[in-house]
Design a protein around this motif. Structure first.
Motif, PDB file in Angstrom:
ATOM      1  N   TRP A   1       1.215  -0.873   0.146  1.00  0.00           N
ATOM      2  CA  TRP A   1       0.014   0.026  -0.066  1.00  0.00           C
ATOM      3  C   TRP A   1       0.774   1.471   0.326  1.00  0.00           C
ATOM      4  O   TRP A   1       1.802   1.184   1.040  1.00  0.00           O
ATOM      5  CB  TRP A   1      -0.916   0.532   1.297  1.00  0.00           C
ATOM      6  CG  TRP A   1      -1.729   1.174   1.092  1.00  0.00           C
ATOM      7  CD1 TRP A   1      -1.657   2.372   2.248  1.00  0.00           C
ATOM      8  CD2 TRP A   1      -3.129   1.209  -0.293  1.00  0.00           C
ATOM      9  NE1 TRP A   1      -2.659   3.348   1.392  1.00  0.00           N
ATOM     10  CE2 TRP A   1      -3.230   2.289   1.080  1.00  0.00           C
ATOM     11  CE3 TRP A   1      -3.556   0.529  -0.535  1.00  0.00           C
ATOM     12  CZ2 TRP A   1      -5.035   2.621   0.435  1.00  0.00           C
ATOM     13  CZ3 TRP A   1      -5.406   1.249  -0.605  1.00  0.00           C
ATOM     14  CH2 TRP A   1      -5.685   2.751  -0.224  1.00  0.00           C
ATOM     15  N   ASN A   2       0.254   2.300  -0.713  1.00  0.00           N
ATOM     16  CA  ASN A   2       0.874   3.721  -1.021  1.00  0.00           C
ATOM     17  C   ASN A   2       0.320   4.728  -0.981  1.00  0.00           C
ATOM     18  O   ASN A   2      -0.803   4.165  -2.145  1.00  0.00           O
ATOM     19  CB  ASN A   2       1.844   3.626  -1.875  1.00  0.00           C
ATOM     20  CG  ASN A   2       2.512   5.268  -2.688  1.00  0.00           C
ATOM     21  OD1 ASN A   2       1.442   5.970  -2.383  1.00  0.00           O
ATOM     22  ND2 ASN A   2       3.792   5.374  -2.595  1.00  0.00           N
ATOM     23  N   ARG A   3       0.174   5.692  -0.335  1.00  0.00           N
ATOM     24  CA  ARG A   3      -1.373   6.158   0.668  1.00  0.00           C
ATOM     25  C   ARG A   3      -1.794   6.617  -0.820  1.00  0.00           C
ATOM     26  O   ARG A   3      -2.519   7.641  -1.268  1.00  0.00           O
ATOM     27  CB  ARG A   3      -1.200   7.465   1.642  1.00  0.00           C
ATOM     28  CG  ARG A   3      -0.188   8.331   1.124  1.00  0.00           C
ATOM     29  CD  ARG A   3       0.241   9.172   2.358  1.00  0.00           C
ATOM     30  NE  ARG A   3       0.546  10.267   2.602  1.00  0.00           N
ATOM     31  CZ  ARG A   3       0.638  11.729   2.424  1.00  0.00           C
ATOM     32  NH1 ARG A   3      -1.223  11.576   2.269  1.00  0.00           N
ATOM     33  NH2 ARG A   3       1.437  12.702   2.235  1.00  0.00           N
ATOM     34  N   TYR A   4      -0.379   7.217  -1.877  1.00  0.00           N
ATOM     35  CA  TYR A   4      -1.010   7.960  -3.015  1.00  0.00           C
ATOM     36  C   TYR A   4      -1.105   6.789  -4.483  1.00  0.00           C
ATOM     37  O   TYR A   4      -2.357   7.337  -5.004  1.00  0.00           O
ATOM     38  CB  TYR A   4       0.204   8.185  -3.932  1.00  0.00           C
ATOM     39  CG  TYR A   4       0.753   9.483  -3.139  1.00  0.00           C
ATOM     40  CD1 TYR A   4       0.097  11.122  -2.983  1.00  0.00           C
ATOM     41  CD2 TYR A   4       1.690   9.551  -1.628  1.00  0.00           C
ATOM     42  CE1 TYR A   4       0.095  11.766  -2.524  1.00  0.00           C
ATOM     43  CE2 TYR A   4       2.572  11.072  -1.606  1.00  0.00           C
ATOM     44  CZ  TYR A   4       1.896  12.223  -0.942  1.00  0.00           C
ATOM     45  OH  TYR A   4       1.772  12.161  -0.271  1.00  0.00           O
TER      46      TYR A   4
ATOM     47  N   GLY B   1      -2.236   3.649  -3.870  1.00  0.00           N
ATOM     48  CA  GLY B   1      -3.147   3.053  -3.415  1.00  0.00           C
ATOM     49  C   GLY B   1      -2.842   1.396  -3.297  1.00  0.00           C
ATOM     50  O   GLY B   1      -0.918   1.164  -3.059  1.00  0.00           O
TER      51      GLY B   1
ATOM     52  N   THR C   1      -9.009   2.652   0.845  1.00  0.00           N
ATOM     53  CA  THR C   1      -9.553   3.739   0.390  1.00  0.00           C
ATOM     54  C   THR C   1      -9.486   2.863  -0.909  1.00  0.00           C
ATOM     55  O   THR C   1      -8.211   3.092  -1.792  1.00  0.00           O
ATOM     56  CB  THR C   1      -8.322   4.361   0.697  1.00  0.00           C
ATOM     57  OG1 THR C   1      -8.465   5.625   1.878  1.00  0.00           O
ATOM     58  CG2 THR C   1      -9.483   5.831  -0.048  1.00  0.00           C
TER      59      THR C   1
ATOM     60  N   GLY D   1      -5.942   3.941  -3.644  1.00  0.00           N
ATOM     61  CA  GLY D   1      -5.588   5.403  -3.232  1.00  0.00           C
ATOM     62  C   GLY D   1      -5.917   6.348  -2.706  1.00  0.00           C
ATOM     63  O   GLY D   1      -7.255   6.121  -2.388  1.00  0.00           O
ATOM     64  N   TYR D   2      -5.036   7.539  -2.277  1.00  0.00           N
ATOM     65  CA  TYR D   2      -5.738   9.096  -1.841  1.00  0.00           C
ATOM     66  C   TYR D   2      -6.189   8.344  -0.485  1.00  0.00           C
ATOM     67  O   TYR D   2      -7.527   9.136  -0.388  1.00  0.00           O
ATOM     68  CB  TYR D   2      -7.006   9.930  -2.764  1.00  0.00           C
ATOM     69  CG  TYR D   2      -5.828  10.385  -4.369  1.00  0.00           C
ATOM     70  CD1 TYR D   2      -4.627   9.558  -4.733  1.00  0.00           C
ATOM     71  CD2 TYR D   2      -6.304  11.155  -4.881  1.00  0.00           C
ATOM     72  CE1 TYR D   2      -3.801  10.143  -6.002  1.00  0.00           C
ATOM     73  CE2 TYR D   2      -5.993  11.518  -5.881  1.00  0.00           C
ATOM     74  CZ  TYR D   2      -4.559  11.332  -6.488  1.00  0.00           C
ATOM     75  OH  TYR D   2      -4.113  11.903  -7.607  1.00  0.00           O
ATOM     76  N   GLY D   3      -5.670   7.740  -0.126  1.00  0.00           N
ATOM     77  CA  GLY D   3      -6.020   7.745   1.902  1.00  0.00           C
ATOM     78  C   GLY D   3      -4.969   6.858   2.084  1.00  0.00           C
ATOM     79  O   GLY D   3      -4.312   6.336   2.068  1.00  0.00           O
ATOM     80  N   PRO D   4      -6.057   6.010   3.144  1.00  0.00           N
ATOM     81  CA  PRO D   4      -5.273   5.093   4.914  1.00  0.00           C
ATOM     82  C   PRO D   4      -5.617   3.896   4.137  1.00  0.00           C
ATOM     83  O   PRO D   4      -6.518   3.948   2.858  1.00  0.00           O
ATOM     84  CB  PRO D   4      -6.172   5.198   5.942  1.00  0.00           C
ATOM     85  CG  PRO D   4      -7.079   6.427   5.637  1.00  0.00           C
ATOM     86  CD  PRO D   4      -7.079   6.914   4.238  1.00  0.00           C
ATOM     87  N   VAL D   5      -4.859   2.529   4.364  1.00  0.00           N
ATOM     88  CA  VAL D   5      -4.690   0.961   3.790  1.00  0.00           C
ATOM     89  C   VAL D   5      -6.317   1.377   3.405  1.00  0.00           C
ATOM     90  O   VAL D   5      -7.341   1.200   3.798  1.00  0.00           O
ATOM     91  CB  VAL D   5      -4.476   0.587   4.617  1.00  0.00           C
ATOM     92  CG1 VAL D   5      -4.577  -1.010   4.014  1.00  0.00           C
ATOM     93  CG2 VAL D   5      -2.764   0.651   4.332  1.00  0.00           C
TER      94      VAL D   5
END
Length: 324
Positions: free
Chosen positions: A236-239, A241, A291, A285-289
């Motif tokens: 996971w990467n917050r940008y 996903g 999203t 993506g665009y948020g915590p795990v």
């Protein structure tokens, strides 16, 4: 009407066409043979040097590939290995273009060695350069150092050691250095669309630009590796996903983001090849795990290159059009 003349003319035209067809095939075959022979010659040299130094051929190939990726390679040379004068010649004050006796170089603490048996240690000779590198690694292993420590010591960079080890694993797995085939990331029988989106603004996470190309497709559409390589990172990467990062031997890092999930068996360290499914299109993506759904489903594909000092993104759109 002169039928005989017509037949002769038709035969001449047919013969000419056949001549050019077979000549064309012959030229293409020769070009293929030349390309194959270049890789074949390189592997033969690596294996010859393995016999002389006991360093596995795929490690020698990986060192050579790392040098090819960060240096400008002379077209007349088979390898890309280059030595700084102070390492090759030690304290010798002679012109590095001059051939030198190996015994003299050793007296001045140089590491240059004679690999082809002519008595001279020439840094521009492929056999000498590869043999010298192999013996350097062999001697350092004998001093108790690991491959990681040796490469970091020689190149002065921890990342150099990481990349060389990755290349070695890839070459060992596929048993060749001819790994230039590429594939489009979405199978052709699936609907998809994309355009150049390089440099477009992005709002999430602050003011930044889009470093890649978005390929829009339905949820669950297979995403394929475009190259041979090794899975360097995933998760996971917050940008991005759920994303996968794959490093090929040309030192390009391929970034696949916003996935809906990963293919079974894909994990860090997995070897992949062009066209192999690694995951599925999503909108994560665009948020915590976990999203998901903040934008339409699509694959974000990015390409990054490392030059021995820095890694930077470049526009993948031209490559995608070519592979498509």
């Amino acid at each position: 009407m002169n039928y005989s003349r017509t037949y002769r003319l038709s035969f001449a035209i047919l013969f000419t066409c056949l001549f050019f067809i077979f000549t064309g095939y012959s030229i293409l075959a020769e070009e293929d043979d030349e390309e194959f022979n270049e890789y074949d010659e390189r592997v033969n040299l690596y294996k010859k040097t393995e016999n002389l130094t006991s360093i596995p051929w795929y490690y020698l190939a990986a060192i050579d590939q790392y040098e090819r990726n960060i240096n400008e390679v002379d077209d007349e040379r088979l390898t890309g290995i280059q030595f700084p004068d102070h390492k090759w010649f030690g304290q010798l004050a002679f012109d590095s273009e001059t051939e030198h006796l190996e015994s003299v170089i050793q007296l001045f603490d140089g590491i240059g060695k004679d690999g082809n048996g002519n008595g001279y240690a020439d840094p521009n000779n492929d056999e000498d350069a590869l043999y010298t590198m192999g013996m350097y690694v062999y001697e350092q292993l004998g001093n108790g150092k690991t491959y990681d420590e040796i490469f970091e010591l020689f190149y002065g960079r921890e990342k150099a050691a990481k990349l060389i080890n990755q290349y070695a694993k890839v070459f060992d797995h596929f048993q060749t250095v001819d790994l230039h085939e590429r594939a489009f990331p979405i199978p052709e029988y699936h609907n998809y669309s994309y355009r150049s989106t390089w440099g477009a603004g992005r709002g999430y996470g602050g003011n930044r630009i889009h470093e890649g190309t978005d390929i829009f497709a339905s949820y669950g559409t297979p995403v394929r590796s475009v190259s041979y390589g090794i899975v360097e990172i995933m998760g996971w990467n917050r940008y991005g996903g759920w994303r996968v990062g794959i490093r090929d031997t040309q030192n390009i890092y391929h970034y696949y983001a916003h996935l809906n999930g990963f293919e079974d068996g894909i994990e860090e360290g997995t070897m992949v090849e062009p066209g192999e499914v690694i995951g599925y299109v999503g909108s994560s993506g665009y948020g915590p795990v976990g999203t998901s759904g903040k934008f339409p489903p699509h694959l974000h594909y990015g390409m990054y290159r490392y030059n021995g000092e820095h890694e930077w993104a470049f526009d993948p759109y031209p490559s995608l059009r070519r592979w498509e």
